[in-house]
Design a protein around this motif. Structure first.
Motif, mmCIF file in Angstrom:
data_model
loop_
_atom_site.group_PDB
_atom_site.id
_atom_site.type_symbol
_atom_site.label_atom_id
_atom_site.label_comp_id
_atom_site.label_asym_id
_atom_site.label_seq_id
_atom_site.Cartn_x
_atom_site.Cartn_y
_atom_site.Cartn_z
ATOM 1 N N GLU A 165 1.554 51.424 22.318
ATOM 2 C CA GLU A 165 0.738 51.265 21.116
ATOM 3 C C GLU A 165 1.166 52.267 20.053
ATOM 4 O O GLU A 165 1.402 53.446 20.339
ATOM 5 C CB GLU A 165 -0.737 51.480 21.458
ATOM 6 C CG GLU A 165 -1.679 51.357 20.274
ATOM 7 C CD GLU A 165 -3.129 51.631 20.640
ATOM 8 O OE1 GLU A 165 -3.994 51.467 19.767
ATOM 9 O OE2 GLU A 165 -3.390 52.013 21.811
ATOM 10 N N SER A 166 1.265 51.798 18.809
ATOM 11 C CA SER A 166 1.589 52.679 17.694
ATOM 12 C C SER A 166 0.387 53.547 17.353
ATOM 13 O O SER A 166 -0.759 53.096 17.373
ATOM 14 C CB SER A 166 1.990 51.853 16.473
ATOM 15 O OG SER A 166 2.170 52.682 15.349
ATOM 16 N N VAL A 171 3.563 57.408 19.516
ATOM 17 C CA VAL A 171 3.262 56.195 20.273
ATOM 18 C C VAL A 171 2.473 56.599 21.515
ATOM 19 O O VAL A 171 2.608 57.719 22.020
ATOM 20 C CB VAL A 171 4.531 55.430 20.691
ATOM 21 C CG1 VAL A 171 5.293 54.927 19.487
ATOM 22 C CG2 VAL A 171 5.423 56.271 21.598
ATOM 23 N N MET A 188 7.668 53.248 16.697
ATOM 24 C CA MET A 188 7.702 51.972 17.421
ATOM 25 C C MET A 188 9.089 51.334 17.282
ATOM 26 O O MET A 188 9.580 50.713 18.234
ATOM 27 C CB MET A 188 6.638 51.034 16.870
ATOM 28 C CG MET A 188 5.231 51.417 17.260
ATOM 29 S SD MET A 188 4.885 51.133 19.023
ATOM 30 C CE MET A 188 4.510 49.386 19.004
ATOM 31 N N GLU A 192 11.316 50.113 20.370
ATOM 32 C CA GLU A 192 11.752 48.715 20.451
ATOM 33 C C GLU A 192 13.264 48.625 20.622
ATOM 34 O O GLU A 192 13.762 47.785 21.379
ATOM 35 C CB GLU A 192 11.319 47.969 19.193
ATOM 36 C CG GLU A 192 11.587 46.474 19.240
ATOM 37 C CD GLU A 192 11.089 45.757 18.007
ATOM 38 O OE1 GLU A 192 10.948 44.524 18.073
ATOM 39 O OE2 GLU A 192 10.828 46.425 16.977
ATOM 40 N N ARG A 202 7.812 42.729 21.379
ATOM 41 C CA ARG A 202 6.868 43.247 20.386
ATOM 42 C C ARG A 202 6.005 42.082 19.916
ATOM 43 O O ARG A 202 6.514 41.099 19.374
ATOM 44 C CB ARG A 202 7.603 43.884 19.214
ATOM 45 C CG ARG A 202 6.673 44.669 18.282
ATOM 46 C CD ARG A 202 7.452 45.570 17.368
ATOM 47 N NE ARG A 202 6.569 46.404 16.548
ATOM 48 C CZ ARG A 202 7.005 47.345 15.722
ATOM 49 N NH1 ARG A 202 8.291 47.592 15.619
ATOM 50 N NH2 ARG A 202 6.153 48.064 15.017
ATOM 51 N N SER A 206 1.803 46.950 15.981
ATOM 52 C CA SER A 206 1.248 48.102 16.699
ATOM 53 C C SER A 206 1.402 48.016 18.212
ATOM 54 O O SER A 206 0.979 48.942 18.905
ATOM 55 C CB SER A 206 -0.243 48.262 16.365
ATOM 56 O OG SER A 206 -0.428 48.525 14.996
ATOM 57 N N TYR A 207 2.011 46.931 18.742
ATOM 58 C CA TYR A 207 2.050 46.779 20.199
ATOM 59 C C TYR A 207 3.385 46.212 20.684
ATOM 60 O O TYR A 207 3.906 45.243 20.126
ATOM 61 C CB TYR A 207 0.935 45.850 20.689
ATOM 62 C CG TYR A 207 -0.454 46.413 20.476
ATOM 63 C CD1 TYR A 207 -0.973 47.392 21.327
ATOM 64 C CD2 TYR A 207 -1.243 45.974 19.422
ATOM 65 C CE1 TYR A 207 -2.240 47.912 21.116
ATOM 66 C CE2 TYR A 207 -2.511 46.482 19.205
ATOM 67 C CZ TYR A 207 -3.000 47.465 20.063
ATOM 68 O OH TYR A 207 -4.255 47.976 19.857
#
Length: 249
Positions: A165-166, A171, A188, A192, A202, A206-207
């Motif tokens: 989570e951002s 994170v 993030m 990623e 992704r 935010s996730y």
């Protein structure tokens, strides 16, 4: 293509020499020079370093040797080792080093080494790494990731990461069997880029979720454990593509 590079070496004079060489090469950009491995690693997670010049030599007790530092880097960071002797060369090439230079290299030798890096990244960008790409994808697929948290370097098994989570400049990594998420200073985008795309997706700005941890896919969310995570509009297609690859009964 501009490649970000950094230097880890205890000799300030050699650092200066390498930085002067880097300034002469139009496709290189120096992100920093360090004489301490922990400081270098912290900066590595904050910046996207693609080529690392790493010195090998005597280190103080309790410090990290250049060869051990190399093992902490991402699979797609290319390493050029620098030593005062060639006796470490075989070991360094077993670590998949891009090149091995003896201290005090002239500019021509340096340029040959960094040109290898340029060709490697160009081939990767064009999807034409050939046997090297095949070896990375089939043999050297990463099973762990190293992150810095609470002044420690943590080794995390990818199979135990549920989702990420951002949280602003940080994170949160939700790790199986841990009561609290792990807080780490990185973006993030960085996470990623470092996580294998065939295992993590992704779903929202935010996730990021590990695909195997998803139990339910709904129209606007995915369920991981007891947590419902939203699917962002700009990420909907990639989630749809992922679902299309699943086997339905």
């Amino acid at each position: 293509m501009k490649l970000n590079c950094a230097i880890l070496h205890q000799d300030a004079g050699l650092q200066d020499q390498l930085m002067k060489y880097i300034e002469k090469v139009p496709f290189l950009c120096c992100c920093g020079a360090y004489n301490n491995a922990l400081e270098a690693l912290k900066a590595y997670y904050e910046k996207k370093v693609e080529v690392y010049f790493i010195g090998i030599g005597t280190v103080k007790e309790g410090e990290i040797d250049g060869r051990d530092f190399c093992k902490l880097l991402d699979l797609y960071t290319r390493v050029i080792f620098i030593a005062d002797t060639d006796r470490y060369a075989a070991e360094c090439f077993r670590l998949d080093a891009l090149d091995y230079l003896v201290e005090g290299p002239d500019f021509a030798t340096f340029f040959q080494a960094v040109s290898k890096a340029s060709r490697w990244f160009s081939a990767r960008e064009n999807g034409n790494l050939g046997e090297e790409k095949s070896a990375v994808s089939k043999v050297d697929v990463p099973k762990v990731i190293y992150i810095r948290a609470d002044n420690r370097i943590l080794r995390l098994e990818l199979d135990c990461i549920d989702y990420i989570e951002s949280c602003g400049d940080y994170v949160k990594v939700y790790y199986r069997d841990m009561s609290k998420p792990i807080l780490s200073l990185c973006s993030m985008k960085y996470m990623e880029e470092r996580l294998p795309v065939d295992r993590f997706i992704r779903v929202h700005r935010s996730y990021i979720v590990r695909m195997d941890s998803v139990s339910i896919v709904e129209d606007n969310s995915v369920i991981v454990g007891e947590k419902s995570l939203p699917i962002g509009a700009s990420y909907r297609k990639r989630v749809k593509d992922y679902v299309s690859r699943l086997m339905f009964l």
